[in-house]
Design a protein around this motif. Sequence first.
Motif, PDB file in Angstrom:
ATOM      1  N   PRO A 119       0.781  -1.232   0.000  1.00 30.28           N
ATOM      2  CA  PRO A 119       0.000   0.000   0.000  1.00 30.28           C
ATOM      3  C   PRO A 119       0.822   1.297   0.000  1.00 30.28           C
ATOM      4  O   PRO A 119       0.316   2.351  -0.369  1.00 30.28           O
ATOM      5  N   GLU A 120       2.111   1.239   0.378  1.00 32.18           N
ATOM      6  CA  GLU A 120       2.958   2.437   0.346  1.00 32.18           C
ATOM      7  C   GLU A 120       3.875   2.464  -0.866  1.00 32.18           C
ATOM      8  O   GLU A 120       4.735   3.330  -0.977  1.00 32.18           O
ATOM      9  N   GLY A 121       3.712   1.522  -1.787  1.00 27.15           N
ATOM     10  CA  GLY A 121       4.508   1.520  -3.014  1.00 27.15           C
ATOM     11  C   GLY A 121       5.790   0.718  -2.946  1.00 27.15           C
ATOM     12  O   GLY A 121       6.551   0.678  -3.906  1.00 27.15           O
ATOM     13  N   ASN A 122       6.074   0.048  -1.828  1.00 28.04           N
ATOM     14  CA  ASN A 122       7.263  -0.802  -1.728  1.00 28.04           C
ATOM     15  C   ASN A 122       7.024  -2.057  -2.548  1.00 28.04           C
ATOM     16  O   ASN A 122       5.976  -2.699  -2.437  1.00 28.04           O
ATOM     17  N   GLU A 123       7.979  -2.400  -3.402  1.00 30.11           N
ATOM     18  CA  GLU A 123       7.800  -3.559  -4.272  1.00 30.11           C
ATOM     19  C   GLU A 123       8.226  -4.846  -3.601  1.00 30.11           C
ATOM     20  O   GLU A 123       9.137  -4.866  -2.764  1.00 30.11           O
ATOM     21  N   PHE A 124       7.543  -5.934  -3.959  1.00 32.13           N
ATOM     22  CA  PHE A 124       7.886  -7.279  -3.540  1.00 32.13           C
ATOM     23  C   PHE A 124       7.441  -8.209  -4.643  1.00 32.13           C
ATOM     24  O   PHE A 124       6.667  -7.823  -5.533  1.00 32.13           O
TER      25      PHE A 124
END
Length: 129
Positions: A119-124
Amino acid sequence: MVTENHENAAPARVPGPRIASIMFNAKDAAGLAQFWSELLGLPVVAEHEGFIWLRASAPGQPQLAFQQVGAPTEGRRRLHLDIHDDDPSALKVRAEGLGAVFVEGQDIGDFHWDVMQDPEGNEFCIAQD
């Protein structure tokens, strides 16, 4: 009384998602892999088309991995989690239900993974275990 030594026994795999790799984007993947390999004493265990993986520090622990990129990463991930699961499609749906966003699918040979953003734009990434 007989006691058993379980220190060297591999831990049983618990079903469900697990962090398989901590992936570094690198302009010099081989050089960065060598740095971490020497610093931590973990040998390279696999290489494939711009990707390098070090041996996990212990059974069941995530591997450090390195992905070759053409330019410094700005605004996108420099480090991300690779999450493996027996049912990656269901995990993707679950992640989206929790607010994650699908970015793109990727393949190396017959290995597929989906790039996601929390939800905060951190990729995984999500892939088959």
